[in-house]
Design a protein around this motif. Sequence first.
Motif, PDB file in Angstrom:
ATOM      1  N   ALA A 133      31.368 -13.610  -5.767  1.00 50.65           N
ATOM      2  CA  ALA A 133      30.877 -13.466  -4.554  1.00 50.65           C
ATOM      3  C   ALA A 133      31.387 -11.707  -3.589  1.00 50.65           C
ATOM      4  CB  ALA A 133      32.137 -14.200  -3.258  1.00 50.65           C
ATOM      5  N   ALA A 134      32.712 -11.545  -3.763  1.00 51.07           N
ATOM      6  CA  ALA A 134      33.549 -10.210  -3.771  1.00 51.07           C
ATOM      7  C   ALA A 134      32.894  -8.870  -3.875  1.00 51.07           C
ATOM      8  CB  ALA A 134      35.105 -10.192  -4.418  1.00 51.07           C
ATOM      9  N   PHE A 135      32.778  -9.743  -5.378  1.00 53.24           N
ATOM     10  CA  PHE A 135      31.402  -8.153  -5.806  1.00 53.24           C
ATOM     11  C   PHE A 135      30.311  -8.458  -5.399  1.00 53.24           C
ATOM     12  CE2 PHE A 135      28.609  -6.255  -9.355  1.00 53.24           C
ATOM     13  CZ  PHE A 135      29.735  -5.547  -9.617  1.00 53.24           C
ATOM     14  N   ILE A 136      29.733  -9.103  -4.903  1.00 50.60           N
ATOM     15  CA  ILE A 136      28.842  -8.575  -4.008  1.00 50.60           C
ATOM     16  C   ILE A 136      28.508  -8.397  -3.117  1.00 50.60           C
ATOM     17  CG2 ILE A 136      26.414 -10.577  -3.370  1.00 50.60           C
ATOM     18  CD1 ILE A 136      27.191 -11.877  -5.579  1.00 50.60           C
ATOM     19  N   PHE A 137      29.745  -8.463  -2.579  1.00 49.74           N
ATOM     20  CA  PHE A 137      30.029  -7.944  -1.359  1.00 49.74           C
ATOM     21  C   PHE A 137      29.942  -6.573  -0.812  1.00 49.74           C
ATOM     22  CE2 PHE A 137      32.925  -5.942   1.723  1.00 49.74           C
ATOM     23  CZ  PHE A 137      32.079  -6.564   3.008  1.00 49.74           C
ATOM     24  N   ALA A 138      31.079  -6.135  -2.654  1.00 53.85           N
ATOM     25  CA  ALA A 138      31.002  -4.250  -2.106  1.00 53.85           C
ATOM     26  C   ALA A 138      29.851  -3.797  -2.578  1.00 53.85           C
ATOM     27  CB  ALA A 138      31.964  -4.585  -3.710  1.00 53.85           C
ATOM     28  N   VAL A 139      29.080  -4.028  -3.874  1.00 55.66           N
ATOM     29  CA  VAL A 139      27.915  -3.620  -4.127  1.00 55.66           C
ATOM     30  C   VAL A 139      26.422  -3.687  -3.013  1.00 55.66           C
ATOM     31  CG1 VAL A 139      26.056  -3.327  -5.574  1.00 55.66           C
ATOM     32  CG2 VAL A 139      28.763  -4.392  -6.216  1.00 55.66           C
ATOM     33  N   GLN A 140      27.243  -4.635  -1.959  1.00 52.98           N
ATOM     34  CA  GLN A 140      26.007  -4.455  -0.865  1.00 52.98           C
ATOM     35  C   GLN A 140      26.002  -3.229   0.195  1.00 52.98           C
ATOM     36  OE1 GLN A 140      25.194  -7.829   1.407  1.00 52.98           O
ATOM     37  NE2 GLN A 140      24.171  -9.389  -0.506  1.00 52.98           N
ATOM     38  N   MET A 141      27.303  -3.239  -0.523  1.00 50.33           N
ATOM     39  CA  MET A 141      27.679  -1.530   0.205  1.00 50.33           C
ATOM     40  C   MET A 141      27.195  -0.606  -0.713  1.00 50.33           C
ATOM     41  SD  MET A 141      31.833  -2.479   1.931  1.00 50.33           S
ATOM     42  CE  MET A 141      31.476  -1.203   2.721  1.00 50.33           C
ATOM     43  N   LEU A 142      26.647  -0.510  -0.972  1.00 54.41           N
ATOM     44  CA  LEU A 142      26.024   0.594  -1.905  1.00 54.41           C
ATOM     45  C   LEU A 142      24.499   0.593  -1.861  1.00 54.41           C
ATOM     46  CD1 LEU A 142      28.331  -0.036  -5.182  1.00 54.41           C
ATOM     47  CD2 LEU A 142      28.475   1.298  -3.230  1.00 54.41           C
ATOM     48  N   ASN A 143      24.446   0.927  -0.166  1.00 60.07           N
ATOM     49  CA  ASN A 143      22.958   1.259  -0.889  1.00 60.07           C
ATOM     50  C   ASN A 143      21.908   2.674  -0.909  1.00 60.07           C
ATOM     51  OD1 ASN A 143      22.892  -0.562   1.535  1.00 60.07           O
ATOM     52  ND2 ASN A 143      20.984   0.559   2.286  1.00 60.07           N
ATOM     53  N   PHE A 144      20.934   2.414  -2.285  1.00 58.22           N
ATOM     54  CA  PHE A 144      20.774   3.330  -3.553  1.00 58.22           C
ATOM     55  C   PHE A 144      19.518   3.626  -2.647  1.00 58.22           C
ATOM     56  CE2 PHE A 144      20.140  -0.607  -4.647  1.00 58.22           C
ATOM     57  CZ  PHE A 144      19.249  -0.872  -4.745  1.00 58.22           C
ATOM     58  N   PRO A 145      18.726   4.503  -2.910  1.00 58.36           N
ATOM     59  CA  PRO A 145      17.446   5.463  -2.426  1.00 58.36           C
ATOM     60  C   PRO A 145      16.010   5.287  -3.063  1.00 58.36           C
ATOM     61  CG  PRO A 145      18.850   7.538  -3.223  1.00 58.36           C
ATOM     62  CD  PRO A 145      19.788   6.205  -3.588  1.00 58.36           C
ATOM     63  N   VAL A 146      15.430   4.359  -2.745  1.00 53.97           N
ATOM     64  CA  VAL A 146      14.044   4.183  -2.977  1.00 53.97           C
ATOM     65  C   VAL A 146      13.134   4.954  -2.896  1.00 53.97           C
ATOM     66  CG1 VAL A 146      15.146   1.599  -3.792  1.00 53.97           C
ATOM     67  CG2 VAL A 146      13.706   2.339  -1.404  1.00 53.97           C
ATOM     68  N   ALA A 147      12.733   5.541  -1.878  1.00 52.55           N
ATOM     69  CA  ALA A 147      11.197   5.597  -0.995  1.00 52.55           C
ATOM     70  C   ALA A 147      11.355   6.237   0.034  1.00 52.55           C
ATOM     71  CB  ALA A 147       9.970   5.752  -1.937  1.00 52.55           C
ATOM     72  N   ALA A 148      10.516   7.431   0.394  1.00 50.23           N
ATOM     73  CA  ALA A 148      10.004   7.427   1.709  1.00 50.23           C
ATOM     74  C   ALA A 148      11.260   7.231   2.288  1.00 50.23           C
ATOM     75  CB  ALA A 148       8.607   7.040   2.047  1.00 50.23           C
ATOM     76  N   GLY A 149      12.286   7.732   2.498  1.00 47.64           N
ATOM     77  CA  GLY A 149      13.155   7.686   3.315  1.00 47.64           C
ATOM     78  C   GLY A 149      13.701   6.866   3.529  1.00 47.64           C
ATOM     79  N   THR A 150      13.344   5.662   2.391  1.00 46.61           N
ATOM     80  CA  THR A 150      13.552   4.341   2.898  1.00 46.61           C
ATOM     81  C   THR A 150      15.430   3.782   1.773  1.00 46.61           C
ATOM     82  OG1 THR A 150      11.739   3.877   3.147  1.00 46.61           O
ATOM     83  CG2 THR A 150      13.364   2.255   2.475  1.00 46.61           C
ATOM     84  N   SER A 151      15.816   3.009   1.422  1.00 45.98           N
ATOM     85  CA  SER A 151      17.026   2.576   0.326  1.00 45.98           C
ATOM     86  C   SER A 151      17.058   0.928   0.527  1.00 45.98           C
ATOM     87  CB  SER A 151      18.376   3.247   1.499  1.00 45.98           C
ATOM     88  OG  SER A 151      18.689   2.146   2.589  1.00 45.98           O
ATOM     89  N   GLY A 152      17.447   0.983  -0.204  1.00 47.03           N
ATOM     90  CA  GLY A 152      17.585  -0.585  -1.110  1.00 47.03           C
ATOM     91  C   GLY A 152      19.363  -0.888  -1.067  1.00 47.03           C
ATOM     92  N   HIS A 153      19.802  -2.390  -1.352  1.00 44.28           N
ATOM     93  CA  HIS A 153      20.907  -2.598  -1.934  1.00 44.28           C
ATOM     94  C   HIS A 153      19.919  -4.568  -2.832  1.00 44.28           C
ATOM     95  CE1 HIS A 153      21.284  -5.954   1.662  1.00 44.28           C
ATOM     96  NE2 HIS A 153      20.936  -4.709   1.949  1.00 44.28           N
ATOM     97  N   LEU A 154      21.766  -4.545  -3.248  1.00 45.72           N
ATOM     98  CA  LEU A 154      21.646  -5.320  -4.070  1.00 45.72           C
ATOM     99  C   LEU A 154      21.758  -6.334  -2.866  1.00 45.72           C
ATOM    100  CD1 LEU A 154      22.117  -6.878  -7.036  1.00 45.72           C
ATOM    101  CD2 LEU A 154      24.730  -7.286  -6.207  1.00 45.72           C
ATOM    102  N   LEU A 155      20.657  -7.852  -3.492  1.00 50.40           N
ATOM    103  CA  LEU A 155      20.736  -9.009  -2.843  1.00 50.40           C
ATOM    104  C   LEU A 155      21.948  -9.894  -3.324  1.00 50.40           C
ATOM    105  CD1 LEU A 155      17.032  -9.744  -1.854  1.00 50.40           C
ATOM    106  CD2 LEU A 155      18.561  -8.005  -0.748  1.00 50.40           C
ATOM    107  N   GLY A 156      21.836 -10.098  -4.056  1.00 54.16           N
ATOM    108  CA  GLY A 156      22.872 -10.797  -5.214  1.00 54.16           C
ATOM    109  C   GLY A 156      23.141 -12.202  -5.906  1.00 54.16           C
ATOM    110  N   GLY A 157      21.754 -12.571  -4.928  1.00 53.09           N
ATOM    111  CA  GLY A 157      21.417 -14.063  -5.533  1.00 53.09           C
ATOM    112  C   GLY A 157      20.746 -13.973  -7.393  1.00 53.09           C
ATOM    113  N   ALA A 158      20.631 -13.405  -7.804  1.00 53.36           N
ATOM    114  CA  ALA A 158      20.402 -13.888  -9.696  1.00 53.36           C
ATOM    115  C   ALA A 158      21.308 -13.548  -9.808  1.00 53.36           C
ATOM    116  CB  ALA A 158      19.382 -11.972  -9.750  1.00 53.36           C
ATOM    117  N   LEU A 159      22.093 -12.218  -9.929  1.00 49.99           N
ATOM    118  CA  LEU A 159      23.640 -11.927 -10.665  1.00 49.99           C
ATOM    119  C   LEU A 159      24.440 -13.341 -10.702  1.00 49.99           C
ATOM    120  CD1 LEU A 159      25.976  -9.960 -11.859  1.00 49.99           C
ATOM    121  CD2 LEU A 159      26.260  -9.336  -9.667  1.00 49.99           C
TER     122      LEU A 159
END
Length: 343
Positions: free
Chosen positions: A47-73
């Motif tokens: 849970a703590a790791f998912i919280f941390a990684v959700q803070m790390l938005n990564f660029p995807v395309a056209a001025g948009t970013s994404g972040h981990l949702l974490g359900g699969a992990l």
Amino acid sequence: MHVPDGFIDAPMSAATGVVAAGAIAVSLRGARRELDERTAPLAGLVAAFIFAVQMLNFPVAAGTSGHLLGGALAAILVGPYTGVLCVSVVLLMQGILFADGGLTALGVNITDMAITTTVVAYAVFRVLVKILPRSRRSITAASFTAALLSVPAAALVFTLLYALGGTTDVSLGKVATAMIGVHVLIGVGEAAITALTVGAVIAVRPDLVYGARGLEQRLKLRVNGELVDVPAQLEPVAARGASRRKLWIGGLVTSLLLAGFVSFYASSNPDGLEKVAADQGIDRAAKEHSSADSPLADYGVRDVEDARLSGGLAGVIGVGVTVVAGTGVFWAVRRRRSTSQVA
């Protein structure tokens, strides 16, 4: 993909709240079968790791970013029932402390980000591991595919919820196309993070990975010319315990570094839902968060002027609160085992 207050009307928000409450109740019972003294602390760490990684938005395309949702992990590492609880704990901490994701929309977010991603990912994962050879590479490949598909599935569920309870008059066809399209790209990042993390844990302690049960090989002795399994009570318990502690400490340190330092370099572009909401006019209905005056709102510490320090402190506090809250919940619901079984 955190849905703010105002995007979904009150009746649908209430309905998803009922769904979320029911799923959490079922998951609390199911988690008892998945967790024990060994894995309950790991679930809190997830849970703590998912919280941390959700803070790390990564660029995807056209001025948009994404972040981990974490359900699969979470589902693959600690089980699907516990996975729902892991992501729900994260969403609750984010909503109350950081004003991220509306509180009246908490049911929507849990339904979308916790239940949908976990159920879809684990279903895909189980099908793949039955088809693929039983190996570490197969587990990692199945993790990648499951995570990849879980993100557009969540985007589709949001679109359905918006079709039933959206508060602005917009083209649902455009919303669906935009949401699913951008979240397929975000899913690639989700899949990479999930596969790398699952692969790293399997390499160290495959016995602690719920989705890799039975993958690790039991120690064997040669008796009268034949190889037989070493009885569980004779395996090197102390060494395994030390490895488990190292894994937990290493994971916690990694989470703190990601949230407290690396997050400063995350993409500042709006995430997939924010971008679609702005482009389609959905954000006109957004309401101010009821925790907007929280001292940690927007992932910064109030009255700390240095942006790097403010964000880092907020991230560290978030990881700490999440690991304590998550571990407390999972330790309370864990399955008790006899002393002779603890390894």
